[in-house]
Design a protein around this motif. Structure first.
Motif, PDB file in Angstrom:
ATOM      1  N   ALA A  86      60.364   7.933  57.297  1.00  0.00           N
ATOM      2  CA  ALA A  86      61.072   9.058  56.690  1.00  0.00           C
ATOM      3  C   ALA A  86      60.796  10.353  57.443  1.00  0.00           C
ATOM      4  N   ALA A  87      59.516  10.562  57.848  1.00  0.00           N
ATOM      5  CA  ALA A  87      59.178  11.770  58.600  1.00  0.00           C
ATOM      6  C   ALA A  87      59.867  11.776  59.959  1.00  0.00           C
ATOM      7  N   LEU A  88      59.931  10.614  60.617  1.00  0.00           N
ATOM      8  CA  LEU A  88      60.605  10.534  61.904  1.00  0.00           C
ATOM      9  C   LEU A  88      62.095  10.791  61.766  1.00  0.00           C
ATOM     10  N   GLU A  89      62.707  10.237  60.713  1.00  0.00           N
ATOM     11  CA  GLU A  89      64.133  10.467  60.490  1.00  0.00           C
ATOM     12  C   GLU A  89      64.409  11.933  60.201  1.00  0.00           C
ATOM     13  N   GLU A  90      63.515  12.549  59.428  1.00  0.00           N
ATOM     14  CA  GLU A  90      63.685  13.976  59.136  1.00  0.00           C
ATOM     15  C   GLU A  90      63.546  14.807  60.398  1.00  0.00           C
ATOM     16  N   ALA A  91      62.550  14.459  61.226  1.00  0.00           N
ATOM     17  CA  ALA A  91      62.383  15.197  62.480  1.00  0.00           C
ATOM     18  C   ALA A  91      63.591  15.011  63.389  1.00  0.00           C
ATOM     19  N   ARG A  92      64.126  13.787  63.429  1.00  0.00           N
ATOM     20  CA  ARG A  92      65.320  13.550  64.248  1.00  0.00           C
ATOM     21  C   ARG A  92      66.519  14.320  63.725  1.00  0.00           C
ATOM     22  N   SER A  93      66.692  14.365  62.387  1.00  0.00           N
ATOM     23  CA  SER A  93      67.819  15.115  61.827  1.00  0.00           C
ATOM     24  C   SER A  93      67.690  16.606  62.125  1.00  0.00           C
ATOM     25  N   VAL A  94      66.440  17.127  62.003  1.00  0.00           N
ATOM     26  CA  VAL A  94      66.234  18.550  62.319  1.00  0.00           C
ATOM     27  C   VAL A  94      66.514  18.804  63.787  1.00  0.00           C
ATOM     28  N   GLU A  95      66.109  17.872  64.663  1.00  0.00           N
ATOM     29  CA  GLU A  95      66.383  18.034  66.090  1.00  0.00           C
ATOM     30  C   GLU A  95      67.874  17.974  66.377  1.00  0.00           C
ATOM     31  N   ARG A  96      68.570  17.068  65.671  1.00  0.00           N
ATOM     32  CA  ARG A  96      70.032  16.996  65.873  1.00  0.00           C
ATOM     33  C   ARG A  96      70.708  18.277  65.397  1.00  0.00           C
TER      34      ARG A  96
END
Length: 372
Positions: A86-96
């Motif tokens: 979940a943290a990785l997905e959130e970081a990826r979404s913020v990066e996107r």
């Protein structure tokens, strides 16, 4: 019902329930072991099951505890994996989102360069430019650092991660580092002490082993000498073992007799002890002992100290008359002679002093009166 023989029938309901529960637990354990060793290269499916001689209540209890601990660990790992995902997905979404915002800002800047009307999108650009500006600023700072500065920043970051400090500062990291250094010195000191103790134990162990070897060698030599003496006595010889000295660790031959005599003395004394105790009690009843108290002892001690001080004063006074004869008249005569000698010595001292004064005093000349 694995704990019962196959041919044994069960007539008790409680035993049947216990057997059913045990069979259910063993079935669960077999399934769990089969799932654990499913990917192993076992020759047969029976390799993942406990052997028959291990199917007992103690093994079942240990396997159940192990299975519960394994399931708890699996659940913990799954939760941790879900949190990390979940943290990785959130970081990826913020990066996107950041990349999209960067592209939109780049597009807006491109339109401004081309002279297009972008008044409506100025507020959006200002709101979108904050995070990008911070990221660009951090990237610029990081890229402008020198080699030593980047190494120091990496070292500070790695130290903060190792120490678990969320908001590191040089002061906090320095105090943590000093604390760790102190603990390291304490551990080194403890290691040195343990090593010293180990060396001392090794030395004492070596001494004990040497002493044991000497004892064993002494016993072997004593046995050999006794055997040689016996052989020489039988053969009529003079004894070939006379050259070898007796062992210093061999007990003296008279020790058993001494021990026996001491035991007899102790027994006789113990038998006389009740009579002696009875005599003491009878003497206490007939004669009677003074009932002393602490105050009486203190008073006697103070009286003794007073007498001792008086004795010292009298000794001082008597010491002044040391050398006089014991007769009173003779002592008085000697005392008068000494007084006369003292007076004569005093008169001579006074005369000598007057002559000395007259000799050392300057002579004053008489002045004649002037005639006008």
């Amino acid at each position: 019902m694995s704990h019962l023989p196959p041919s044994q029938a069960i007539f008790s309901p409680s035993v049947a329930r216990a057997a059913a529960s045990t069979a259910k637990d063993w079935s669960y354990i077999d399934t769990w072991l089969r799932s654990i060793f499913a990917n192993s290269s076992s020759p047969s499916s029976r390799a993942s099951r406990p052997p028959p001689f291990e199917r007992n209540p103690e093994t079942l209890k240990a396997l159940l505890a192990l299975a519960a601990a394994n399931e708890a660990a699996d659940e913990h790992r799954e939760q941790l994996a879900r949190v990390e995902e979940a943290a990785l997905e959130e970081a990826r979404s913020v990066e996107r989102e950041r990349e999209e915002r960067r592209k939109r800002i780049d597009a807006l800047k491109q339109k401004q360069r081309e002279g297009a009307n972008v008044e409506k999108e100025e507020g959006e650009e200002e709101s979108l430019d904050g995070d990008i500006l911070a990221t660009d600023l951090l990237s610029a700072l990081e890229s402008s650092l020198s080699k030593d500065g980047a190494a120091a920043l990496d070292a500070m970051a790695s130290m903060a991660v190792e120490l678990g400090v969320a908001y590191p500062t040089p002061e906090i990291l320095g105090s943590k580092f000093a604390e760790l250094q102190g603990r390291a010195f304490e551990l080194e000191d403890g290691i040195e002490r343990v090593d010293l103790l180990r060396r001392y134990l090794d030395r004492e162990s070596a001494r004990a082993e040497t002493f044991l070897a000497e004892l064993q060698q002494s016993n072997a030599d004593s046995s050999l000498n006794a055997h040689n003496d016996k052989d020489s006595t039988i053969g009529g010889g003079s004894g070939s073992g006379s050259g070898s000295s007796a062992s210093i660790f061999t007990l003296p031959p008279t020790l058993p007799k001494q021990n026996l005599s001491l035991q007899r003395l102790i027994k006789s004394t113990s038998s006389h002890l009740p009579d002696l105790t009875h005599q003491v009690h009878s003497l206490e009843k007939t004669v009677g002992l003074p009932a002393l108290t602490v105050d009486d002892v203190r008073a006697d001690e103070e009286a003794y100290l007073d007498l001792l001080s008086r004795k010292k004063d009298l000794d001082t006074q008597v010491r002044a008359f040391a050398g006089l004869p014991p007769d009173i008249d003779a002592a008085r005569a000697e005392l008068e002679a000494l007084r006369a000698e003292l007076r004569h010595a005093t008169e001579r001292r006074d005369e000598d002093f007057e002559r000395l004064v007259e000799r050392e005093s300057p002579v004053k000349s008489r002045r004649r009166p002037r005639l006008d």
